[in-house]
Design an enzyme around this catalytic site. Structure first.
Site, PDB file in Angstrom:
ATOM      1  N   ASP A 161      -0.577 -11.536 -41.822  1.00 14.25           N
ATOM      2  CA  ASP A 161       0.015 -12.767 -41.275  1.00 14.25           C
ATOM      3  C   ASP A 161      -0.562 -14.026 -41.915  1.00 14.25           C
ATOM      4  O   ASP A 161      -0.410 -15.126 -41.400  1.00 14.25           O
ATOM      5  CB  ASP A 161      -0.140 -12.817 -39.755  1.00 14.25           C
ATOM      6  CG  ASP A 161      -1.599 -12.958 -39.304  1.00 14.25           C
ATOM      7  OD1 ASP A 161      -2.503 -13.043 -40.168  1.00 14.25           O
ATOM      8  OD2 ASP A 161      -1.855 -12.986 -38.088  1.00 14.25           O
ATOM      9  N   PRO A 221       6.070 -25.794 -38.243  1.00 13.97           N
ATOM     10  CA  PRO A 221       6.110 -25.394 -36.831  1.00 13.97           C
ATOM     11  C   PRO A 221       7.186 -24.360 -36.536  1.00 13.97           C
ATOM     12  O   PRO A 221       8.261 -24.377 -37.126  1.00 13.97           O
ATOM     13  CB  PRO A 221       6.395 -26.714 -36.102  1.00 13.97           C
ATOM     14  CG  PRO A 221       7.041 -27.584 -37.122  1.00 13.97           C
ATOM     15  CD  PRO A 221       6.439 -27.209 -38.436  1.00 13.97           C
ATOM     16  N   SER A 241      -6.175 -14.441 -31.888  1.00 17.62           N
ATOM     17  CA  SER A 241      -7.077 -14.179 -32.999  1.00 17.62           C
ATOM     18  C   SER A 241      -8.405 -13.612 -32.494  1.00 17.62           C
ATOM     19  O   SER A 241      -8.435 -12.563 -31.862  1.00 17.62           O
ATOM     20  CB  SER A 241      -7.274 -15.466 -33.813  1.00 17.62           C
ATOM     21  OG  SER A 241      -7.937 -15.213 -35.017  1.00 17.62           O
ATOM     22  N   ASP A 260       3.443 -16.247 -38.885  1.00 22.12           N
ATOM     23  CA  ASP A 260       2.104 -16.190 -39.461  1.00 22.12           C
ATOM     24  C   ASP A 260       1.051 -16.376 -38.372  1.00 22.12           C
ATOM     25  O   ASP A 260       1.377 -16.483 -37.189  1.00 22.12           O
ATOM     26  CB  ASP A 260       1.938 -17.201 -40.613  1.00 22.12           C
ATOM     27  CG  ASP A 260       2.039 -18.658 -40.176  1.00 22.12           C
ATOM     28  OD1 ASP A 260       1.491 -19.008 -39.110  1.00 22.12           O
ATOM     29  OD2 ASP A 260       2.649 -19.455 -40.913  1.00 22.12           O
ATOM     30  N   HIS A 261      -0.214 -16.426 -38.769  1.00 25.94           N
ATOM     31  CA  HIS A 261      -1.318 -16.349 -37.809  1.00 25.94           C
ATOM     32  C   HIS A 261      -1.328 -17.503 -36.809  1.00 25.94           C
ATOM     33  O   HIS A 261      -1.713 -17.322 -35.656  1.00 25.94           O
ATOM     34  CB  HIS A 261      -2.654 -16.304 -38.564  1.00 25.94           C
ATOM     35  CG  HIS A 261      -3.796 -15.843 -37.722  1.00 25.94           C
ATOM     36  ND1 HIS A 261      -3.902 -14.559 -37.239  1.00 25.94           N
ATOM     37  CD2 HIS A 261      -4.899 -16.498 -37.253  1.00 25.94           C
ATOM     38  CE1 HIS A 261      -5.004 -14.432 -36.519  1.00 25.94           C
ATOM     39  NE2 HIS A 261      -5.625 -15.594 -36.506  1.00 25.94           N
TER      40      HIS A 261
END
Length: 393
Positions: free
Chosen positions: A321, A371, A115, A360-361
């Site tokens: 995402d 998870p 990120s 996703d992010h």
């Protein structure tokens, strides 16, 4: 398999993240989350792995300075020019010893940045290689941090951007009012952390702004609650929230150069699809996205035109995402790049973009609430680390 290198891997967390020295990481590791422990997995594979803690809400510049102090040992120096420009303290906490011994041309590092950790590692690499002309111009030679002198372009072997926000996120525009309130909350949390349970569990690293006090790593003191200080950070634009806007990311990218001595890789993620029975372009989250991201994903997926500033976007910015448009995660637009599957050989000084990963992010780090299967995450990281170790020096 021919091994060419065996350099340490340094994993740099994103906004709101945490490193190996924080109590939070002992309960839920940032790298692995609810899926597995990526540190433990990679160490079991024979790799040397570290995960430093940098400012959760700090700018890419401040985080890069903190990363340097931890890798080298010593006191954080944010720079005379930078600190005077933004009005915060020049020096931060002191790290009595380096993150590991021997960092240098003979023991380079492989940096992973998740990120906002992507911008952090990229700016760090630029400062290592080229230094800072602004800092050199006003700082006496005997006071200038070695980070700002440059000349260390051969100290970093590779950079891997993991769902990294190269070009900002439209979420800070499409949900501007809500994000502004969340920004206020983060500074408030930073201000009330310190020598209390919150500070021990989840530490802000915001001493340069006077929200906490810290001279030596691990000895953090609380400071009086101050809305004035919190507002000063917000107004300064020297913070993560501004750097994540498209305009802020553009300004960060103007400071960054692609270093010819470094291998670059990017892992873009996407967990949305074009909405069914919808004539206009609109992306919605897939069922398996973390439910917490649904509102943010809808907001990004329904924002094809910039209504805040003049940064150009179009329908290509809708796929996301959950927190970041996928197009922003591919690579910095102004740096050399190509798809990894098209590459006949991997060269330094160019971004190699993996096929978009359907996570996703946070799923790419293990996942939160939902998870990612451990075997999937371990394969992604394990295969990539093996490939890096086969690259020529």
């Amino acid at each position: 398999m021919k091994i060419e290198t065996n350099y340490p891997f340094v994993l740099v967390h994103g906004m709101l993240g945490f490193g190996q020295d924080e109590l939070m990481d002992k309960f839920v590791p940032y790298w692995g989350m609810l899926s597995c422990n990526i540190y433990a997995f990679l160490r079991d594979q024979g790799y040397e792995v570290y995960s430093p803690s940098v400012g959760k809400y700090s700018s890419a510049w401040d985080r890069a300075c903190e990363l340097y102090a931890q890798l080298m040992g010593g006191r954080v120096d944010y720079g005379k020019a930078h600190s005077e420009k933004y009005g915060h303290a020049r020096y931060g906490r002191t790290y009595p010893k380096p993150l590991f011994e021997g960092f240098g041309p003979e023991k380079k590092v492989n940096l992973f940045g998740h990120s906002f950790g992507g911008a952090t590692t990229r700016l760090f690499a630029t400062l290592m290689a080229y230094g800072s002309e602004e800092e050199k111009a006003i700082t006496p030679e005997n006071e200038l941090s070695d980070l700002f002198k440059g000349g260390k372009e051969d100290w970093i072997f590779s950079i891997t951007a993991v769902a990294a926000v190269h070009e900002g996120t439209t979420l800070l525009y499409s949900a501007k009012d809500i994000m502004s309130k969340l920004e206020d909350v983060t500074y408030m949390l930073a201000n009330i952390s310190g020598n209390n349970i919150l500070g021990k569990f989840y530490e802000s690293h915001m001493e340069q702004w006077g929200l906490i006090e810290c001279e030596v790593n691990g000895k953090v003191k609380s400071m009086p609650f101050s809305r004035e200080k919190q507002q000063k950070i917000k107004d300064s634009h020297d913070n993560v929230w501004y750097d994540l806007t498209m305009q802020g990311a553009k300004e960060v990218n103007e400071k960054i150069k692609c270093v010819p001595n470094i291998y670059y890789f990017s892992w873009p993620c996407c967990k949305t699809s074009q909405r069914f029975f919808q004539s206009r372009p609109q992306h919605t989250p897939r069922f398996t996205m973390c439910p917490l991201f649904y509102p943010m994903s809808y907001s990004i997926g329904n924002y094809p035109k910039n209504t805040v500033d003049d940064y150009p976007i179009d329908e290509h910015w809708l796929a996301n995402d959950g927190l970041v448009p996928t197009i922003s995660e591919t690579s910095p637009f102004n740096e050399p790049h190509m798809d990894l599957h098209d590459a006949k050989k991997i060269e330094k000084g160019k971004w190699y973009i993996y096929d978009t990963i359907p996570l996703d992010h946070l799923g790419i780090c293990g996942g939160f609430l939902l998870p990612t299967p451990a075997q999937n995450i371990q394969k992604i990281y394990g295969d990539h680390c093996r490939m890096i170790c086969q690259l020529k020096k």
